[in-house]
Design a protein around this motif. Structure first.
Motif, mmCIF file in Angstrom:
data_model
loop_
_atom_site.group_PDB
_atom_site.id
_atom_site.type_symbol
_atom_site.label_atom_id
_atom_site.label_comp_id
_atom_site.label_asym_id
_atom_site.label_seq_id
_atom_site.Cartn_x
_atom_site.Cartn_y
_atom_site.Cartn_z
ATOM 1 N N SER A 27 44.475 -35.442 26.218
ATOM 2 C CA SER A 27 45.079 -34.164 26.600
ATOM 3 C C SER A 27 46.157 -33.745 25.605
ATOM 4 O O SER A 27 46.273 -32.558 25.253
ATOM 5 N N ALA A 28 46.955 -34.725 25.146
ATOM 6 C CA ALA A 28 47.982 -34.432 24.151
ATOM 7 C C ALA A 28 47.344 -33.974 22.843
ATOM 8 O O ALA A 28 47.815 -33.030 22.194
ATOM 9 N N LEU A 29 46.259 -34.636 22.444
ATOM 10 C CA LEU A 29 45.548 -34.233 21.231
ATOM 11 C C LEU A 29 44.981 -32.820 21.365
ATOM 12 O O LEU A 29 45.009 -32.035 20.412
ATOM 13 N N PHE A 30 44.486 -32.511 22.553
ATOM 14 C CA PHE A 30 43.948 -31.165 22.783
ATOM 15 C C PHE A 30 45.015 -30.114 22.518
ATOM 16 O O PHE A 30 44.762 -29.110 21.842
ATOM 17 N N LEU A 31 46.218 -30.329 23.039
ATOM 18 C CA LEU A 31 47.298 -29.354 22.857
ATOM 19 C C LEU A 31 47.694 -29.223 21.391
ATOM 20 O O LEU A 31 48.004 -28.123 20.919
ATOM 21 N N MET A 32 47.666 -30.337 20.673
ATOM 22 C CA MET A 32 48.055 -30.301 19.260
ATOM 23 C C MET A 32 46.979 -29.663 18.388
ATOM 24 O O MET A 32 47.271 -28.878 17.500
ATOM 25 N N ILE A 33 45.718 -30.007 18.647
ATOM 26 C CA ILE A 33 44.640 -29.522 17.787
ATOM 27 C C ILE A 33 44.293 -28.061 18.085
ATOM 28 O O ILE A 33 44.096 -27.255 17.176
ATOM 29 N N ALA A 34 44.206 -27.723 19.368
ATOM 30 C CA ALA A 34 43.867 -26.343 19.729
ATOM 31 C C ALA A 34 44.963 -25.390 19.276
ATOM 32 O O ALA A 34 44.701 -24.293 18.779
ATOM 33 N N GLY A 35 46.228 -25.828 19.436
ATOM 34 C CA GLY A 35 47.358 -25.070 18.937
ATOM 35 C C GLY A 35 47.423 -23.645 19.458
ATOM 36 O O GLY A 35 46.835 -23.307 20.487
ATOM 37 N N PRO A 36 48.127 -22.786 18.721
ATOM 38 C CA PRO A 36 48.264 -21.391 19.152
ATOM 39 C C PRO A 36 46.989 -20.574 18.926
ATOM 40 O O PRO A 36 46.910 -19.428 19.324
ATOM 41 N N GLN A 37 45.986 -21.170 18.253
ATOM 42 C CA GLN A 37 44.756 -20.436 17.955
ATOM 43 C C GLN A 37 43.702 -20.625 19.050
ATOM 44 O O GLN A 37 42.495 -20.544 18.779
ATOM 45 N N GLY A 38 44.136 -20.876 20.264
ATOM 46 C CA GLY A 38 43.204 -21.189 21.340
ATOM 47 C C GLY A 38 42.169 -20.108 21.604
ATOM 48 O O GLY A 38 41.082 -20.392 22.098
ATOM 49 N N ASN A 39 42.476 -18.853 21.272
ATOM 50 C CA ASN A 39 41.546 -17.756 21.541
ATOM 51 C C ASN A 39 40.706 -17.379 20.329
ATOM 52 O O ASN A 39 39.864 -16.483 20.414
ATOM 53 N N ASP A 40 40.938 -18.043 19.196
ATOM 54 C CA ASP A 40 40.150 -17.758 17.997
ATOM 55 C C ASP A 40 38.747 -18.352 18.137
ATOM 56 O O ASP A 40 38.564 -19.420 18.730
ATOM 57 N N LEU A 41 37.771 -17.668 17.573
ATOM 58 C CA LEU A 41 36.399 -18.152 17.619
ATOM 59 C C LEU A 41 36.187 -19.275 16.603
ATOM 60 O O LEU A 41 36.711 -19.219 15.493
ATOM 61 N N VAL A 42 35.428 -20.294 17.008
ATOM 62 C CA VAL A 42 35.054 -21.373 16.103
ATOM 63 C C VAL A 42 33.775 -20.946 15.400
ATOM 64 O O VAL A 42 32.762 -20.689 16.071
ATOM 65 N N PRO A 43 33.768 -20.856 14.085
ATOM 66 C CA PRO A 43 32.582 -20.370 13.354
ATOM 67 C C PRO A 43 31.327 -21.174 13.683
ATOM 68 O O PRO A 43 31.359 -22.402 13.746
ATOM 69 N N GLY A 44 30.253 -20.448 13.919
ATOM 70 C CA GLY A 44 28.962 -21.087 14.120
ATOM 71 C C GLY A 44 28.719 -21.665 15.498
ATOM 72 O O GLY A 44 27.681 -22.281 15.742
ATOM 73 N N THR A 45 29.667 -21.475 16.439
ATOM 74 C CA THR A 45 29.503 -22.067 17.767
ATOM 75 C C THR A 45 29.444 -21.038 18.884
ATOM 76 O O THR A 45 28.878 -21.308 19.950
ATOM 77 N N GLY A 46 30.062 -19.875 18.685
ATOM 78 C CA GLY A 46 30.139 -18.884 19.746
ATOM 79 C C GLY A 46 31.197 -19.204 20.784
ATOM 80 O O GLY A 46 31.295 -18.526 21.810
ATOM 81 N N LEU A 47 31.995 -20.239 20.523
ATOM 82 C CA LEU A 47 33.043 -20.658 21.452
ATOM 83 C C LEU A 47 34.420 -20.417 20.866
ATOM 84 O O LEU A 47 34.606 -20.473 19.648
ATOM 85 N N ARG A 48 35.388 -20.179 21.746
ATOM 86 C CA ARG A 48 36.770 -20.072 21.304
ATOM 87 C C ARG A 48 37.356 -21.467 21.132
ATOM 88 O O ARG A 48 36.851 -22.453 21.679
#
Length: 245
Positions: A27-48
């Protein structure tokens, strides 16, 4: 066997270090990796970013519980003679293995759910009720593949070598399989390799559910094939270890 399962679950829950890395760390890693860009699209996946890393870190937490937990416990208990003592009882060999998997599964579910709660509260990740239920089910069920791998490593390695072997396997599969970053960022040759790894197929199960679809046949088939391979290896190493004693 039921008593041994209860004993293993109790021992697991009392291990504060293991509980931290299995339940809180993802959970801690999720908060660090997702960061403030949580709503940005991940290229090639169709997911934020928030949704992508929610599945990735929930899968990573489950992987931590079943792979590292099983491998290190089994190797050290073999070294201390605990496994040999159990063989002198009426407990069948499969009972010991099932007890290890059951204790790891107890930790796996909380690690998945906590990542989901953190993602919903901190990154406003939203899905339909059936998707939350399906995500929990596929990630929890998919972890059995790596539970079998953990058992195999536990019977392959010694108490001294199990940690480096398990950690190399653990981080190698996590990184190359796309749990720490999207594989679309890798060179094409590495993407081709990654697409055949069990961790890539594992994360793809949840990603398909997030997109409102059923898991792809290739990913399910790959996980089943790897499970049979790892379970077969675990059984072979177990019999080999039995002959030594």
């Amino acid at each position: 066997m039921n008593y041994l399962i209860k004993l293993e679950i109790t021992r697991t829950l009392r291990n504060k270090k293991f509980m931290f890395f299995s339940v809180i760390y993802p959970s801690a890693l999720f908060l660090m990796i997702a960061g403030p860009q949580g709503n940005d699209l991940v290229p090639g996946t169709g997911l934020r970013m928030g949704a992508f890393y929610m599945v990735a870190m929930a899968s990573f937490g489950a992987l931590t519980a079943v792979l590292l937990g099983n491998s290190e416990k089994i190797a050290k208990e073999r070294e201390k003679g605990w496994v040999r003592q159990l063989r002198l009882t009426s407990l069948p060999g499969r009972g010991y293995v099932l007890a290890k998997i059951a204790s790891a599964a107890v930790v796996t579910l909380p690690s998945i759910l906590i990542v989901f709660v953190v993602a919903a509260l901190a990154k406003d990740v939203r899905f339909a009720a059936w998707q939350w239920a399906a995500l929990t089910g596929v990630i929890w069920a998919g972890s059995l593949c790596f539970a079998a791998l953990g058992v195999a490593i536990g019977y392959l390695a010694t108490g001294e070598t199990v940690r480096p072997i398990a950690m190399i396997t653990y981080f190698g599969l996590s990184i190359l399989g796309g749990l720490w970053m999207p594989t679309t960022a890798y060179p094409q040759w590495l993407q081709d390799i990654s697409s055949w790894l069990p961790t890539h197929a594992y994360a793809a199960l949840g990603q398909a559910v997030e997109l409102g679809a059923a898991p792809h046949t290739k990913d399910v088939t790959l996980l089943v094939a790897y499970f049979l391979l790892f379970a077969g290896a675990a059984a072979w190493f177990y019999r080999k270890d039995t002959l030594k004693t």
